[in-house]
Enzyme design. Sequence first.
Site, mmCIF file in Angstrom:
data_model
loop_
_atom_site.group_PDB
_atom_site.id
_atom_site.type_symbol
_atom_site.label_atom_id
_atom_site.label_comp_id
_atom_site.label_asym_id
_atom_site.label_seq_id
_atom_site.Cartn_x
_atom_site.Cartn_y
_atom_site.Cartn_z
ATOM 1 C CE LYS A 22 -1.946 1.905 4.049
ATOM 2 N NZ LYS A 22 -1.604 3.048 4.073
ATOM 3 C CG ASN A 23 2.430 2.843 3.443
ATOM 4 O OD1 ASN A 23 1.466 3.137 3.346
ATOM 5 N ND2 ASN A 23 3.055 2.544 4.732
ATOM 6 C CB CYS A 118 -4.522 6.247 10.697
ATOM 7 S SG CYS A 118 -4.827 4.583 9.929
ATOM 8 N NE ARG A 123 -0.028 10.275 10.217
ATOM 9 C CZ ARG A 123 -0.359 9.167 9.443
ATOM 10 N NH1 ARG A 123 -1.753 8.649 9.400
ATOM 11 N NH2 ARG A 123 0.457 8.558 8.614
ATOM 12 C CG ASP A 310 2.570 1.474 9.733
ATOM 13 O OD1 ASP A 310 2.318 2.358 10.436
ATOM 14 O OD2 ASP A 310 2.870 1.603 8.272
ATOM 15 N NE ARG A 402 -6.782 4.401 4.935
ATOM 16 C CZ ARG A 402 -6.188 4.747 5.992
ATOM 17 N NH1 ARG A 402 -6.332 4.807 7.256
ATOM 18 N NH2 ARG A 402 -4.920 5.051 5.492
HETATM 19 C C1 UD1 Z 1 3.929 6.838 6.344
HETATM 20 C C2 UD1 Z 1 3.109 5.729 6.079
HETATM 21 C C3 UD1 Z 1 2.557 5.245 7.282
HETATM 22 C C4 UD1 Z 1 3.812 4.908 8.625
HETATM 23 C C5 UD1 Z 1 4.490 6.146 8.628
HETATM 24 C C6 UD1 Z 1 5.627 5.994 9.598
HETATM 25 C C7 UD1 Z 1 2.406 6.008 3.874
HETATM 26 C C8 UD1 Z 1 1.264 6.290 2.914
HETATM 27 N N1 UD1 Z 1 2.028 6.039 5.087
HETATM 28 O O1 UD1 Z 1 3.193 7.947 6.790
HETATM 29 O O2 UD1 Z 1 2.019 3.922 7.248
HETATM 30 O O3 UD1 Z 1 2.945 4.708 9.715
HETATM 31 O O4 UD1 Z 1 5.156 6.462 7.231
HETATM 32 O O5 UD1 Z 1 6.520 4.703 8.958
HETATM 33 O O6 UD1 Z 1 3.435 5.662 3.378
HETATM 34 N N2 UD1 Z 1 6.122 14.558 10.975
HETATM 35 C C9 UD1 Z 1 6.283 16.013 11.428
HETATM 36 N N3 UD1 Z 1 6.336 16.874 10.517
HETATM 37 C C10 UD1 Z 1 6.130 16.494 8.961
HETATM 38 C C11 UD1 Z 1 6.092 15.177 8.605
HETATM 39 C C12 UD1 Z 1 5.749 14.245 9.487
HETATM 40 O O7 UD1 Z 1 6.439 16.088 12.492
HETATM 41 O O8 UD1 Z 1 6.185 17.385 8.372
HETATM 42 C C13 UD1 Z 1 5.955 13.398 12.089
HETATM 43 C C14 UD1 Z 1 4.736 12.697 12.047
HETATM 44 O O9 UD1 Z 1 3.748 13.570 12.910
HETATM 45 C C15 UD1 Z 1 5.041 11.536 12.543
HETATM 46 C C16 UD1 Z 1 6.186 11.255 12.207
HETATM 47 O O10 UD1 Z 1 6.907 12.317 11.562
HETATM 48 O O11 UD1 Z 1 4.876 11.613 13.948
HETATM 49 C C17 UD1 Z 1 6.354 10.190 10.808
HETATM 50 O O12 UD1 Z 1 5.423 10.876 9.713
HETATM 51 P P1 UD1 Z 1 5.810 10.359 8.414
HETATM 52 O O13 UD1 Z 1 7.188 9.653 8.262
HETATM 53 O O14 UD1 Z 1 5.773 11.626 7.528
HETATM 54 O O15 UD1 Z 1 4.733 9.335 7.956
HETATM 55 P P2 UD1 Z 1 3.617 9.371 6.826
HETATM 56 O O16 UD1 Z 1 4.417 9.650 5.527
HETATM 57 O O17 UD1 Z 1 2.539 10.051 7.052
#
Ligand code: UD1
Length: 423
Positions: A22-23, A118, A123, A310, A402
């Site tokens: 998925k990711n 989720c 986030r 995850d 999902r």
């Molecule tokens: C992706 C995955 C999700 C997984 C996550 C971490 C997809 C579609 N989803 O989510 O399944 O759980 O990686 O492995 O690939 N953060 C900030 N500022 C930002 C961006 C992120 O503080 O600008 C923080 C987020 O709040 C979170 C952490 O960084 O606490 C990880 O987020 P991120 O790596 O961006 O995850 P996603 O890309 O949303």
Amino acid sequence: MAKFLVQKSAPLKGEVEISGAKNAVLPIMAAALLTDDLCTIMEAPALRDVDVMCELLESLGAEVNARLDENIVEIQTREITEYEAPFELTKKMRASILVMGPLLARTGKAIIPLPGGCAIGKRPIELHLKGLRALGVTIEEDSGNQGPLVATVERLVGNDIYLDFPSVGATEVIIMTAALAEGITVIENAAQEPEIVDLANFLNKMGARIKGAGTDTVKIEGVERLHGVSHHVIPDRIEAGTFMVASVITKGNILIRNILPDHVKPVTAKLRECGAEIYMTDDGMVVRGDVNPIISTDIKTLPYPGFPTDMQSPFMALLAVSKGPSVVIETVFENRFMHVAEFNRMGANIKTDGNCAIIPGGKQLQGAQVVATDLRAGAAVILTGLVAEGTTEVSEIYHIDRGYEKFVDKFRGLGATIIRIED
Ligand code: UD1
């Protein structure tokens, strides 16, 4: 609302085939917007998030032919006809933010209502925005706070970008945008997840020049144009990890096909510490929970190659029933213990303090009415249902739809009794 009824299971036995990730498929589908040629994506899993991404791309002008029964999605975007993503779609899926880079690269404008997905923490997306600004994008002051994010750019120009945290989404958005920028972009402290490598491989096949994906420094030399390609998506390491835990929690013996052992190393290592026997054969990975007594271990989630966030809730299901106490520390998301209340309804008696969960272990869980509080927590309560006495009723299973393809069918194929009850 649809529900799952999960019965206490005999040890799982047999074979299961892992679907495309998925990711990985979501950013790859978004990246297909970067070219006006046809892109064919194979091993695309039939998931609700993939449906939402198809609709999102169509709303922006792409022609999408999704044959998800064959796991194929064809995308061709001769012209981007709309640069504003519809809120009805972005609210359903946080990964909607991924279309921002391609929209900016092709039209110079993107309007994105803030993403959903989720409820596992705040986030934020300030790292995505920091990266885009470094490439020359103007993001309207205060946009995204109340209304949608409004971003424009005249000319994308490469730059050096240091990410304060290795965000997966930010790394992907920057790679996609920089692929068509002028000059060189270097991302430091980039996320190293296998899904980023898959995205970079897809883009490189399209003609991009990306080096270092899978390490903490990614270098992107911008090119003028990208062309169409076909691509096979990597197997889903989280789905694979979920079935690995399912085998061990039920004291089962299963063969997992279409799994890349390097991608599940942290889960393999932790399951071995618990007493599981795991080895590769020519056909896939054998995971046995029927050889040794299953004991507890501690886990701490980290960005890749650390233990994946995850997999935290599915693994905690195992720790709830394995012998001895354990500690789980969640460092990636600040609010990812919602499954604990559900486990406790079944008798797990887990306590949390901030980002730390203390699990007494060794409990005989009892079937109860529980909620799939998010995608992975949904999988986790199904795992506890497999070892709880009686029947576990899982509601809000749209979360599971999902991200897990044919979840119930795959479990049934291993001998579990899970029934889906539609409304
Ligand atoms: C992706 C995955 C999700 C997984 C996550 C971490 C997809 C579609 N989803 O989510 O399944 O759980 O990686 O492995 O690939 N953060 C900030 N500022 C930002 C961006 C992120 O503080 O600008 C923080 C987020 O709040 C979170 C952490 O960084 O606490 C990880 O987020 P991120 O790596 O961006 O995850 P996603 O890309 O949303």
